[in-house]
Design an enzyme around this catalytic site. Structure first.
Site, short mmCIF file in Angstrom:
data_model
loop_
_atom_site.label_atom_id
_atom_site.label_comp_id
_atom_site.label_asym_id
_atom_site.label_seq_id
_atom_site.Cartn_x
_atom_site.Cartn_y
_atom_site.Cartn_z
N HIS A 79 -41.14 -75.34 37.15
CA HIS A 79 -41.98 -73.94 36.91
C HIS A 79 -41.19 -73.29 35.68
O HIS A 79 -41.85 -72.87 34.88
CB HIS A 79 -41.43 -73.19 38.25
CG HIS A 79 -41.64 -71.51 38.07
ND1 HIS A 79 -42.76 -70.78 37.96
CD2 HIS A 79 -40.49 -70.53 38.02
CE1 HIS A 79 -42.51 -69.63 37.81
NE2 HIS A 79 -41.04 -69.40 37.82
N ASP A 108 -57.38 -67.55 6.59
CA ASP A 108 -56.93 -68.60 7.70
C ASP A 108 -55.29 -68.62 7.52
O ASP A 108 -54.66 -68.26 6.66
CB ASP A 108 -57.76 -69.74 7.49
CG ASP A 108 -57.79 -70.55 8.96
OD1 ASP A 108 -56.90 -70.49 9.49
OD2 ASP A 108 -58.95 -71.02 9.09
N TRP A 144 -34.42 -76.09 34.79
CA TRP A 144 -35.31 -76.26 33.47
C TRP A 144 -34.12 -76.65 32.25
O TRP A 144 -34.38 -76.75 31.33
CB TRP A 144 -35.94 -74.92 33.40
CG TRP A 144 -35.15 -73.74 32.55
CD1 TRP A 144 -34.33 -72.85 33.53
CD2 TRP A 144 -35.07 -73.47 31.51
NE1 TRP A 144 -34.06 -72.04 32.68
CE2 TRP A 144 -34.20 -72.23 31.31
CE3 TRP A 144 -35.57 -73.86 30.06
CZ2 TRP A 144 -33.91 -71.73 30.20
CZ3 TRP A 144 -35.05 -73.44 29.03
CH2 TRP A 144 -34.41 -72.14 29.08
N SER A 171 -44.59 -79.44 18.21
CA SER A 171 -45.54 -78.57 18.28
C SER A 171 -45.29 -77.15 17.66
O SER A 171 -45.68 -76.50 16.56
CB SER A 171 -46.51 -78.57 19.35
OG SER A 171 -47.13 -77.43 19.38
N SER A 172 -44.10 -76.67 18.16
CA SER A 172 -43.56 -75.46 17.91
C SER A 172 -43.01 -75.30 16.39
O SER A 172 -43.30 -74.29 15.66
CB SER A 172 -42.45 -74.91 18.60
OG SER A 172 -42.61 -74.65 19.98
N HIS A 255 -30.24 -69.75 23.75
CA HIS A 255 -30.11 -68.51 23.55
C HIS A 255 -31.17 -67.86 22.72
O HIS A 255 -31.92 -66.88 22.82
CB HIS A 255 -28.85 -67.77 23.69
CG HIS A 255 -29.00 -66.17 24.00
ND1 HIS A 255 -28.89 -65.83 25.17
CD2 HIS A 255 -29.05 -64.98 23.37
CE1 HIS A 255 -29.08 -64.49 25.31
NE2 HIS A 255 -29.10 -63.97 24.20
N GLU A 257 -33.87 -68.95 21.94
CA GLU A 257 -35.07 -69.28 22.46
C GLU A 257 -35.30 -68.02 23.37
O GLU A 257 -36.66 -67.65 23.26
CB GLU A 257 -35.15 -70.46 23.62
CG GLU A 257 -36.24 -70.73 24.41
CD GLU A 257 -37.50 -71.07 23.86
OE1 GLU A 257 -37.47 -71.46 22.53
OE2 GLU A 257 -38.61 -71.12 24.42
N TYR A 259 -34.98 -65.15 22.67
CA TYR A 259 -35.36 -63.92 21.72
C TYR A 259 -36.66 -64.40 21.11
O TYR A 259 -37.71 -63.76 20.85
CB TYR A 259 -34.39 -63.77 20.74
CG TYR A 259 -33.30 -62.98 21.34
CD1 TYR A 259 -33.46 -61.66 21.78
CD2 TYR A 259 -32.13 -63.54 21.95
CE1 TYR A 259 -32.30 -61.01 22.43
CE2 TYR A 259 -31.07 -62.98 22.43
CZ TYR A 259 -31.25 -61.68 22.73
OH TYR A 259 -30.36 -60.84 23.54
N SER A 270 -45.06 -52.66 19.53
CA SER A 270 -44.96 -51.70 18.37
C SER A 270 -46.51 -51.59 17.67
O SER A 270 -46.31 -50.63 16.97
CB SER A 270 -43.86 -52.29 17.35
OG SER A 270 -42.86 -52.57 17.86
N HIS A 304 -22.43 -67.33 26.76
CA HIS A 304 -22.48 -66.25 27.76
C HIS A 304 -23.15 -66.72 28.89
O HIS A 304 -22.93 -66.49 29.94
CB HIS A 304 -22.81 -64.90 27.35
CG HIS A 304 -24.40 -64.71 27.01
ND1 HIS A 304 -24.65 -63.86 26.30
CD2 HIS A 304 -25.25 -65.57 27.56
CE1 HIS A 304 -25.88 -64.18 25.93
NE2 HIS A 304 -26.41 -64.93 26.80
N HIS A 305 -23.80 -68.09 28.86
CA HIS A 305 -24.51 -68.89 29.77
C HIS A 305 -23.37 -69.84 30.36
O HIS A 305 -23.63 -70.19 31.47
CB HIS A 305 -25.58 -69.41 28.99
CG HIS A 305 -26.68 -68.80 28.70
ND1 HIS A 305 -27.65 -68.24 29.45
CD2 HIS A 305 -26.89 -68.50 27.58
CE1 HIS A 305 -28.37 -67.59 28.58
NE2 HIS A 305 -27.96 -67.60 27.51
N THR A 330 -31.57 -53.49 20.12
CA THR A 330 -32.50 -53.29 21.34
C THR A 330 -32.47 -51.80 21.78
O THR A 330 -33.92 -51.34 21.79
CB THR A 330 -32.07 -54.27 22.37
OG1 THR A 330 -31.65 -55.53 22.20
CG2 THR A 330 -33.20 -54.31 23.52
N LYS A 333 -34.71 -49.95 19.17
CA LYS A 333 -36.10 -50.22 19.51
C LYS A 333 -36.53 -49.57 20.48
O LYS A 333 -37.56 -48.78 20.34
CB LYS A 333 -36.50 -51.87 19.73
CG LYS A 333 -36.05 -52.70 18.66
CD LYS A 333 -36.57 -54.19 18.82
CE LYS A 333 -36.97 -54.74 17.76
NZ LYS A 333 -37.99 -54.48 16.81
N ARG A 452 -29.10 -69.45 43.58
CA ARG A 452 -30.38 -69.88 42.97
C ARG A 452 -30.62 -71.37 43.16
O ARG A 452 -29.49 -72.01 43.64
CB ARG A 452 -30.73 -69.61 41.51
CG ARG A 452 -29.78 -70.06 40.53
CD ARG A 452 -29.59 -69.74 39.19
NE ARG A 452 -30.82 -70.23 38.42
CZ ARG A 452 -30.89 -70.43 36.98
NH1 ARG A 452 -29.97 -69.95 36.54
NH2 ARG A 452 -32.11 -70.77 36.60
#
Lengths: 528, 171
Positions: A79, A108, A144, A171-172, A255, A257, A259, A270, A304-305, A330, A333, A452
């Site tokens: 998931h 293009d 994951w 790909s990314s 991390h 990722e 963002y 925006s 921090h993870h 943040t 924004k 979890r």
């Protein structure tokens, strides 16, 4: 020859393209590829959503009813992987493909064939992930984040997952190289950097983050692969490696990722908020700088993870303060979006509703993020449902709501037809209500200590889990309703005018007819 | 542009790998995770004869056919006093096996106060079929250890190293 060349130069806004399946396999058109990205990500969203339904069905009551623990772990793992790499990220690349060339006045993407390839890698990776459920030993089941030693022990499913991550990473990276080059080299005359729509800015910064951290992910999964099969000991304590090292390298990718998954949605929001407030975006340049500072800061907060993985207090303090610092840009924004709405002539069409829902719920997710950043609290809530609630508030009501906002906003331009406004509003309100039923109670579960990644739980968590599961089923069904709305729009929506949104100001609305022609801006527009 | 970004990607892939030695160096310099290097006795430490600490000795193997045990299951010591304990390993199989012991301490904060001068875990151990070996561990526990800690555990687990693999650190 001359005739062919002549044809190539003169067809202008002509819809000439191959038909049938070969159109889609061989296409180099940014709009076709964008469409495929979006449909692919929606398909993956349904696959990942089905897994989520399985998880919530198992957690509906205490005890083991539907999924054996091993299969449950495969569900949670896949998931996460499918939603992150299969649904959210490709959806944003789909937006970039459709919108970036139209918004900067380019014909293009810069590397059209590479664009085709970076899309067609995705179904391969997705197949690997889905098929891994059916190999002996089943899919990867270590979460994951695939921490060793679990991920060095699993069976064939883990190898398929590693290979899939390699392909998705490739790909990314190709996608972001394409986007960076397009934005830097192909802007219309007069479109200076600081005149670019904010969606383009956020994608430029996101693409840089992608080329920065995706190779690191590729590196770390390669290390995992050689640890599993070629006798290296990067993460194997017995051979002199360290499993904690994996966590450091993984989160150095992981991390930024998160963002990568939120900055493009900041871009969409925006665009939508000013359009429906009929005012220019408040504080455009501060938005650009805030986006850039979030991206830079995101590279210095990864640990921090890992507050409970064993870290000196100095390290914990550094990562705690650095993480809290992200709340500042943040906050800028959120302030700017609010100030844009302030005294604007607002109307509340579906894109605007999703955007306001985004701001409201993303801020809740942001606050629980600041709470998780505080070391002593994090040690309490580490690996509990509080963390699950936190990141679903930023990923579902953050990224996903922004994707919905963007789809409703640009659907008229893409399809030439309007979606049904009443149904769109229903979709928003059902999503909003069911989302909160699903995830708000998970804060309480987490604070009460429910861990979890478990298929069974203590009896005192039963009520909240039942509420959460009911909300999840509702949320899942609502997204099938969304599919109906989109198909309904494509097949029988009313014809849309060139600029259905009064306050829209970007090039795709002001300079292109609706629906956007197959080839647009072959002669670049001039931006004043 | 394509070339530049492509090179940047390759560099970042290498950077991922460069994090491995960087991490090792970082841990070494800051003294985090310093489990497998001998400590040096810099100055005579004061022996705190007013306190007793029980050191439980634990031994495990994982995935290799060895018998591994301490010769005494626990020792009572004063903080600051040099201690010698013996462990024994025996290879029950009929092949030569390389093993590496990885220490683990409880409570976790013990790591800060434990100084090991000699340990079989600093190098890999190679045992011929049916060979028995006794190995000393020499350490002190610094007197600075918090007063509420009366019992500590030093645990070792032997893992099999792939044959031909080098020892963890060649020192």
């Amino acid at each position: 020859m001359a005739a062919v060349q002549d044809h190539g130069h003169s067809h202008g806004h002509d819809d000439h393209h191959p038909t049938g399946i070969m159109r889609w396999i061989t296409t180099t058109n940014h709009k076709d590829i964008g469409t495929m990205y979006l449909w692919f990500s929606f398909a993956m969203f349904l696959v990942g959503g089905t897994l989520a339904m399985g998880i919530r069905a198992e957690l509906y009551q205490p005890g083991i009813q539907i999924l054996e623990p091993e299969l449950f772990n495969q569900f949670t793992t896949l998931h996460g992987l499918i939603m992150v790499f299969g649904a959210i990220m490709p959806a944003f690349v789909g937006f970039a493909n459709w919108q970036v060339p139209m918004m900067i006045g380019a014909p293009d993407m810069a590397f059209a064939r590479m664009n085709n390839w970076s899309f067609w890698l995705l179904p391969v990776a997705a197949t690997l992930l889905v098929v891994s459920f059916f190999v002996p030993g089943g899919a990867a089941a270590g979460g994951w984040t695939f921490y060793p030693p679990l991920s060095t022990q699993g069976g064939l499913g883990v190898d398929m997952m590693i290979f899939a991550v390699h392909i998705l990473g490739a790909s990314s990276i190709m996608g972001s190289i394409n986007i960076i080059t397009t934005i830097l080299n192909m802007r219309a005359p007069g479109m200076t950097m600081m005149k670019m729509p904010l969606f383009v800015w956020t994608w430029l910064i996101t693409a840089y983050l992608l080329v920065l951290v995706m190779p690191v992910l590729a590196g770390v999964v390669t290390m995992l692969l050689t640890d599993r099969h070629f006798g290296t000991s990067f993460f194997n304590a017995a051979g002199g490696g360290d499993p904690v090292l994996f966590q450091h390298i993984f989160w150095f990718f992981g991390h930024p990722e998160v963002y990568i998954m939120i900055l493009p949605s900041f871009g969409i929001i925006s665009e939508v908020i000013p359009a429906f407030s009929r005012k220019p975006l408040f504080g455009y340049s501060s938005m650009v700088y805030a986006t850039a500072s979030i991206a830079i800061l995101s590279c210095f907060v990864w640990a921090h993870h890992m507050f409970t993985a064993g870290m000196p207090v100095t390290g914990q303090l550094f990562f705690m303060y650095a993480t809290m610092l992200i709340a500042v840009p943040t906050g800028v924004k959120v302030f700017n979006w609010t100030a844009t709405m302030w005294r604007g002539s607002m109307t509340f069409e579906t894109p605007m509703l999703f955007s306001i829902g985004f701001i409201f719920l993303f801020v809740i997710g942001g606050f629980s993020g600041v709470i998780c950043a505080i070391v002593p609290i994090d040690i309490q809530v580490q690996d509990t449902y509080y963390v699950i609630a936190h990141f679903h508030y930023v990923l579902v009501s953050g990224s996903l709501f922004a994707i919905f906002a963007g789809i409703y906003y640009w659907l008229p331009k893409w399809t030439g037809r309007m979606y049904n406004e009443t149904l769109g509003k229903w979709h928003f309100w059902l999503s909003m209500v069911f989302f909160n039923i699903t995830f708000f109670v998970q804060h309480f579960l987490g604070l009460a200590g429910m861990p979890r990644r478990i298929p069974d739980y203590a009896l005192q968590f039963a009520d909240f889990n039942m509420i959460s599961s009911l909300g999840a089923f509702g949320f899942g069904l609502t997204q099938l309703f969304f599919l109906y709305i989109v198909i309904n729009c494509i097949r029988s929506g009313e014809k849309a005018p060139q600029k259905p949104w009064e306050g829209a100001t970007t090039l795709e609305w002001t300079a292109l007819p609706t629906p956007a022609p197959y080839h647009s801006f072959e002669t670049p527009p001039v931006v004043k | 542009m394509l070339k530049k970004l492509f090179i940047f990607t390759i560099v970042m892939f290498g950077f991922g790998y460069a994090l491995v030695p960087f991490y090792d160096k970082f841990c070494e310099v800051t003294g985090i995770n310093n489990l497998l290097q001998p400590d040096v006795l810099t100055k005579e430490t004061q022996v705190d004869t007013s306190r007793w600490i029980t050191v439980e000795l634990d031994a495990n193997t994982r995935g290799l056919p060895w018998q591994f045990r301490p010769l005494q299951s626990s020792v009572r010591i004063h903080p600051g006093e040099p201690v010698d304990v013996m462990y024994e390993i025996r290879n029950d199989s009929d092949r030569e096996i390389n093993g590496q012991a990885i220490p683990s301490y409880s409570p976790r904060s013990l790591e800060k106060y434990l100084r090991k001068f000699e340990c079989f875990c600093f190098t890999k151990q190679v045992l011929k079929p049916n060979e028995v070996r006794q190995m000393p561990v020499q350490f002190i526990i610094e007197p600075g250890i918090p007063a509420d800690i009366n019992t500590v555990t030093i645990s070792y687990t032997f893992f099999e190293l792939p044959s031909g693999a080098k020892a963890i650190k060649d020192n």
